[in-house]
Scaffold this active site. Sequence first.
Site, PDB file in Angstrom:
ATOM      1  N   MET A 214       0.842  -1.203   0.000  1.00 52.68           N
ATOM      2  CA  MET A 214       0.000   0.000   0.000  1.00 52.68           C
ATOM      3  C   MET A 214       0.872   1.246   0.000  1.00 52.68           C
ATOM      4  SD  MET A 214      -2.970   1.415  -0.013  1.00 52.68           S
ATOM      5  CE  MET A 214      -3.186   3.201  -0.011  1.00 52.68           C
TER       6      MET A 214
ATOM      7  N   GLU B 271       4.744   0.710  -5.792  1.00 51.61           N
ATOM      8  CA  GLU B 271       4.387   1.612  -4.679  1.00 51.61           C
ATOM      9  C   GLU B 271       5.171   2.925  -4.766  1.00 51.61           C
ATOM     10  OE1 GLU B 271       1.777   0.648  -3.316  1.00 51.61           O
ATOM     11  OE2 GLU B 271       1.943  -1.401  -4.039  1.00 51.61           O
TER      12      GLU B 271
HETATM   13 ZN   LIG Z   1      -1.201   0.391  -6.645  1.00 53.90          ZN
END
Ligand SMILES: [Zn+2]
Length: 399
Positions: free
Chosen positions: A275, A308
């Site tokens: 994330m 990311e």
């Molecule tokens: Zn992504």
Amino acid sequence: MPGTNLSRAEAQERAALIDVVSYDVDLDLTAGSETFGTRTTVVFTAAEVGTATFIDLIADSISSIDLNGTALDPATAYRDSRIEMSDLQAENTLTIDAVGNYMNTGEGLHRFVDPADGEVYLYTQFEVPDSRRMFAVFEQPDLKATFTFHVTAPAHWQVISNEPTPEAIAAPNAANADGIEVARWEFPATPRISSYITALIAGPYDVVRDEVTSTAGTVPLGVFCRKSLRPHLDPENIMNITKAGFAFFEAEFAHAYPFTKYDQIFTPEYNMGAMENAGAVTIVEDYVFRSKVTDAIVERRALTILHELAHMWFGDLVTMKWWDDLWLNESFAEWASTTAQAEATEWEQAWTTFATSEKAWAYRQDQLSSTHPVAADMVDLAAVEVNFDGITYAKGPLS
Ligand SMILES: [Zn+2]
């Protein structure tokens, strides 16, 4: 009855009415294993005086709500994960004192006890609508604001957020009920960002530090994992990929890295691959290799690291107004990370891997009854939740 849902129409209406200036969030992580204290002060403006709106919060309980010096009764103002406010002023200050629940589902503030040594590890996962499980928030990506976090936690913990971790100071009550020494961390304010990329990671994580020379100066790098996993961590490979990505993206995007530091934290019981929290990326712990893995797995981890990192510019610095453009966020990150991998790392054949794995994922997804246009019609949060799929991630880069 919205329950925990929020429609696009409601979000648009709210964004037309208010602008958020700042959040000040004070968290007490010393209150036991089930709940934590959370106090939020939000400053926001309203385009029309005397109108009404609501703020989102999923809490165990609320002890007080104060809007511009007037107390609101939680029993009547709080329902369906929303706090209703009326009689807004041009500038408003809202303070909410509440008790939040630690989660064990990977949504909101997740709490994990390491079976190896009994240590507690916390981390947040907020995309799409779960920052409201940690603090009161206008939970939609276009209402950006600054966030200032204050955290009280056991003194031996690492406490990580979007901004660099400050020196811990002695907490007012230096020991909690269990006799554990506690400390307080006062983070600086973030730049204006969306709530879904704010983050808090806390626990006795082990860390390896390094730095990268950015076009705007030196950026501190950190790689974190549970203490019990540290013998298995291979930080050199992770740092090397990260540094290659910094150089490539800064040159290609012609824009310096937009945040002050870059931490990557391997987190337990994690639902996703990773994330893109601004400056505090969380990554599934499977990528700390406990036994010898194939080069294909190392290649996959490198792609995740670059994916990311690409989001720091595309997604975090520049953000979709609403989740209709999730495909652009994710497909661009897939395209940018695969390009970086092919051109700036040893995996020159990255697009071949893309064709055999990602493209196949998109084809497979496209044959299902759940297929949808690349640019999906995200009428509400429930629609967004089912669209983190092979179309949104893997079909877009082919378009
Ligand atoms: Zn992504």
